[in-house]
Design an enzyme around this catalytic site. Sequence first.
Site, PDB file in Angstrom:
ATOM      1  N   ASN A  93      85.267  66.691  -3.744  1.00  0.00           N
ATOM      2  CA  ASN A  93      83.636  66.547  -3.246  1.00  0.00           C
ATOM      3  C   ASN A  93      82.663  66.899  -4.655  1.00  0.00           C
ATOM      4  O   ASN A  93      81.702  66.157  -4.432  1.00  0.00           O
ATOM      5  CB  ASN A  93      83.204  67.636  -2.535  1.00  0.00           C
ATOM      6  CG  ASN A  93      81.556  67.839  -2.385  1.00  0.00           C
ATOM      7  OD1 ASN A  93      81.299  67.210  -1.594  1.00  0.00           O
ATOM      8  ND2 ASN A  93      81.499  69.137  -2.407  1.00  0.00           N
ATOM      9  N   SER A 100      80.301  57.591  -1.293  1.00  0.00           N
ATOM     10  CA  SER A 100      78.907  57.619  -0.840  1.00  0.00           C
ATOM     11  C   SER A 100      78.593  55.937  -0.003  1.00  0.00           C
ATOM     12  O   SER A 100      78.933  55.210  -0.631  1.00  0.00           O
ATOM     13  CB  SER A 100      77.757  57.589  -2.178  1.00  0.00           C
ATOM     14  OG  SER A 100      76.487  57.584  -1.977  1.00  0.00           O
ATOM     15  N   TYR A 104      77.108  55.051 -11.110  1.00  0.00           N
ATOM     16  CA  TYR A 104      76.875  55.787  -9.603  1.00  0.00           C
ATOM     17  C   TYR A 104      77.517  54.980  -8.823  1.00  0.00           C
ATOM     18  O   TYR A 104      78.550  55.751  -8.190  1.00  0.00           O
ATOM     19  CB  TYR A 104      76.078  56.748  -9.353  1.00  0.00           C
ATOM     20  CG  TYR A 104      75.957  57.694  -7.873  1.00  0.00           C
ATOM     21  CD1 TYR A 104      76.575  58.398  -7.857  1.00  0.00           C
ATOM     22  CD2 TYR A 104      75.721  56.849  -6.955  1.00  0.00           C
ATOM     23  CE1 TYR A 104      76.441  60.027  -6.910  1.00  0.00           C
ATOM     24  CE2 TYR A 104      75.798  58.477  -5.613  1.00  0.00           C
ATOM     25  CZ  TYR A 104      76.619  59.436  -5.949  1.00  0.00           C
ATOM     26  OH  TYR A 104      76.666  59.873  -4.133  1.00  0.00           O
ATOM     27  N   SER A 158      81.220  54.097  -9.750  1.00  0.00           N
ATOM     28  CA  SER A 158      81.964  55.562  -9.537  1.00  0.00           C
ATOM     29  C   SER A 158      82.712  55.949  -7.909  1.00  0.00           C
ATOM     30  O   SER A 158      83.664  56.148  -7.206  1.00  0.00           O
ATOM     31  CB  SER A 158      81.365  56.973  -9.826  1.00  0.00           C
ATOM     32  OG  SER A 158      80.526  57.142  -9.106  1.00  0.00           O
ATOM     33  N   LYS A 159      81.985  55.269  -6.901  1.00  0.00           N
ATOM     34  CA  LYS A 159      81.798  55.845  -5.606  1.00  0.00           C
ATOM     35  C   LYS A 159      82.703  54.377  -4.965  1.00  0.00           C
ATOM     36  O   LYS A 159      83.115  54.570  -3.894  1.00  0.00           O
ATOM     37  CB  LYS A 159      80.450  56.483  -4.912  1.00  0.00           C
ATOM     38  CG  LYS A 159      79.247  57.233  -5.103  1.00  0.00           C
ATOM     39  CD  LYS A 159      80.568  58.286  -5.159  1.00  0.00           C
ATOM     40  CE  LYS A 159      79.581  59.621  -5.389  1.00  0.00           C
ATOM     41  NZ  LYS A 159      81.203  60.850  -4.774  1.00  0.00           N
ATOM     42  N   ILE A 205      71.668  62.400   2.175  1.00  0.00           N
ATOM     43  CA  ILE A 205      71.032  63.725   3.067  1.00  0.00           C
ATOM     44  C   ILE A 205      70.360  64.767   2.080  1.00  0.00           C
ATOM     45  O   ILE A 205      70.119  64.598   1.641  1.00  0.00           O
ATOM     46  CB  ILE A 205      73.013  64.534   2.323  1.00  0.00           C
ATOM     47  CG1 ILE A 205      73.654  62.957   3.051  1.00  0.00           C
ATOM     48  CG2 ILE A 205      73.207  65.766   3.021  1.00  0.00           C
ATOM     49  CD1 ILE A 205      74.393  62.651   4.061  1.00  0.00           C
TER      50      ILE A 205
HETATM   51  N1  NAD Z   1      73.711  64.394  -1.204  1.00  0.00           N
HETATM   52  C1  NAD Z   1      73.751  63.203  -0.676  1.00  0.00           C
HETATM   53  O1  NAD Z   1      72.332  63.163  -0.444  1.00  0.00           O
HETATM   54  C2  NAD Z   1      74.798  62.557  -1.091  1.00  0.00           C
HETATM   55  C3  NAD Z   1      74.738  61.286  -0.588  1.00  0.00           C
HETATM   56  C4  NAD Z   1      76.119  60.568  -0.771  1.00  0.00           C
HETATM   57  C5  NAD Z   1      77.444  61.052  -1.206  1.00  0.00           C
HETATM   58  N2  NAD Z   1      77.117  62.648  -1.570  1.00  0.00           N
HETATM   59  C6  NAD Z   1      77.952  63.214  -2.286  1.00  0.00           C
HETATM   60  O2  NAD Z   1      78.419  64.493  -2.010  1.00  0.00           O
HETATM   61  C7  NAD Z   1      79.530  65.116  -2.896  1.00  0.00           C
HETATM   62  C8  NAD Z   1      78.117  66.506  -3.084  1.00  0.00           C
HETATM   63  O3  NAD Z   1      76.828  66.302  -3.428  1.00  0.00           O
HETATM   64  P1  NAD Z   1      76.084  67.635  -3.374  1.00  0.00           P
HETATM   65  O4  NAD Z   1      74.703  67.029  -2.993  1.00  0.00           O
HETATM   66  O5  NAD Z   1      76.460  68.333  -2.850  1.00  0.00           O
HETATM   67  O6  NAD Z   1      76.127  67.828  -4.604  1.00  0.00           O
HETATM   68  P2  NAD Z   1      75.062  69.241  -5.780  1.00  0.00           P
HETATM   69  O7  NAD Z   1      74.806  68.333  -6.890  1.00  0.00           O
HETATM   70  O8  NAD Z   1      74.267  70.429  -5.088  1.00  0.00           O
HETATM   71  O9  NAD Z   1      77.101  69.960  -5.802  1.00  0.00           O
HETATM   72  C9  NAD Z   1      77.659  68.732  -7.055  1.00  0.00           C
HETATM   73  C10 NAD Z   1      78.585  70.451  -7.340  1.00  0.00           C
HETATM   74  O10 NAD Z   1      79.653  69.465  -8.773  1.00  0.00           O
HETATM   75  C11 NAD Z   1      79.500  70.328  -9.358  1.00  0.00           C
HETATM   76  N3  NAD Z   1      80.077  70.045 -10.700  1.00  0.00           N
HETATM   77  C12 NAD Z   1      79.519  68.990 -11.282  1.00  0.00           C
HETATM   78  N4  NAD Z   1      80.340  68.783 -12.594  1.00  0.00           N
HETATM   79  C13 NAD Z   1      81.665  68.826 -12.594  1.00  0.00           C
HETATM   80  C14 NAD Z   1      82.524  69.402 -13.014  1.00  0.00           C
HETATM   81  N5  NAD Z   1      82.156  68.642 -14.358  1.00  0.00           N
HETATM   82  N6  NAD Z   1      84.095  70.150 -12.726  1.00  0.00           N
HETATM   83  C15 NAD Z   1      83.599  70.507 -11.879  1.00  0.00           C
HETATM   84  N7  NAD Z   1      82.644  71.109 -11.207  1.00  0.00           N
HETATM   85  C16 NAD Z   1      81.704  70.165 -10.976  1.00  0.00           C
HETATM   86  C17 NAD Z   1      78.275  71.113  -9.672  1.00  0.00           C
HETATM   87  O11 NAD Z   1      78.384  72.077 -10.263  1.00  0.00           O
HETATM   88  C18 NAD Z   1      77.735  71.070  -8.242  1.00  0.00           C
HETATM   89  O12 NAD Z   1      78.122  72.430  -7.689  1.00  0.00           O
HETATM   90  C19 NAD Z   1      78.308  64.233  -4.080  1.00  0.00           C
HETATM   91  O13 NAD Z   1      80.220  63.649  -4.340  1.00  0.00           O
HETATM   92  C20 NAD Z   1      78.159  63.683  -4.309  1.00  0.00           C
HETATM   93  O14 NAD Z   1      77.748  62.350  -4.940  1.00  0.00           O
HETATM   94  C21 NAD Z   1      75.242  63.115  -1.566  1.00  0.00           C
END
Ligand code: NAD
Length: 247
Positions: free
Chosen positions: A89, A141, A153, A156-157, A186
């Site tokens: 995640n 994503s 991004y 990567s996805k 989200i």
């Molecule tokens: N929020 C959105 O709208 C959305 C939409 C589509 C996909 N996503 C995907 O969902 C996932 C979670 O998103 P989110 O909104 O909770 O993001 P977020 O930024 O709140 O959380 C990401 C977490 O990853 C951790 N992280 C970053 N680099 C790291 C590393 N090198 N090693 C270990 N941990 C690391 C961060 O510390 C953080 O706690 C992500 O993969 C994001 O791309 C999010």
Amino acid sequence: MRFNDKVVVITGACGEIGKCIVESFMNEGALVVACDINERALQAINDNKDFNDKIVITEKVDITNEKEVVLTIEKITRDFGRIDILVNNAGIVRDRVITEMTEKEWDDVLDVNLKGAFFFCKHVARQMLIDGKGKIVNISSRAYLGNPGQANYSSSKAGLIGLTKSLAKELGPAGINVNAIAPGLIETDMIISHPKYEKIKNIHIKLSPLKRLGKVTDVRDAVLFMSSEESSYITGEILHVTGGRMG
Ligand SMILES: NC(=O)c1ccc[n+]([C@@H]2O[C@H](COP(=O)([O-])OP(=O)(O)OC[C@H]3O[C@@H](n4cnc5c(N)ncnc54)[C@H](O)[C@@H]3O)[C@@H](O)[C@H]2O)c1
């Protein structure tokens, strides 16, 4: 309970979506190993009184560092004997138009979002192959379809989807399911505090048949489904959690 005694490993566990997934797995009886690079946020999970009677173990790990990943997986399998479910995640964004994007911005995003997931899949799969079962869920994503200003991004996805589909074929014969979730926009703090939030939100709503942003619980429910026995005949699939938006 659906996940009674299952050993679940989740990366990016301290983010808004990650925390919601951790909590739900715990509430459904799982033994959750919450992995993140953010030590302070991991400590906050440890200190959370609501979790006291539940089982959550926190591990600080930089998922871009293969040595740290190996040590983490070894520790988990030594302590708990197996890993039943892996949720990749963790993810970051470094948005910029392609003509201005730096090599570092490209590398940082590919390293966390794709290479980090590769490292976890590689070392967790070794254990799952011994056990002859397992579930891997990769958080991709909708951006894999392309977004302006997100070449790094989106790539990567999209790569994560290639990884998912390859591993589904490679690990399926051993009883391991590998699937991806592709969330749309989200409503997290990160998105709400984005300088172009109103514009991004309006575009998303216009293009989404369900006419709203997603919630973290929408993503969580898809992850739990893909981690459960209810999805046992599904592999190599991309579950879009986008309110129907596909472009
Ligand atoms: N929020 C959105 O709208 C959305 C939409 C589509 C996909 N996503 C995907 O969902 C996932 C979670 O998103 P989110 O909104 O909770 O993001 P977020 O930024 O709140 O959380 C990401 C977490 O990853 C951790 N992280 C970053 N680099 C790291 C590393 N090198 N090693 C270990 N941990 C690391 C961060 O510390 C953080 O706690 C992500 O993969 C994001 O791309 C999010």
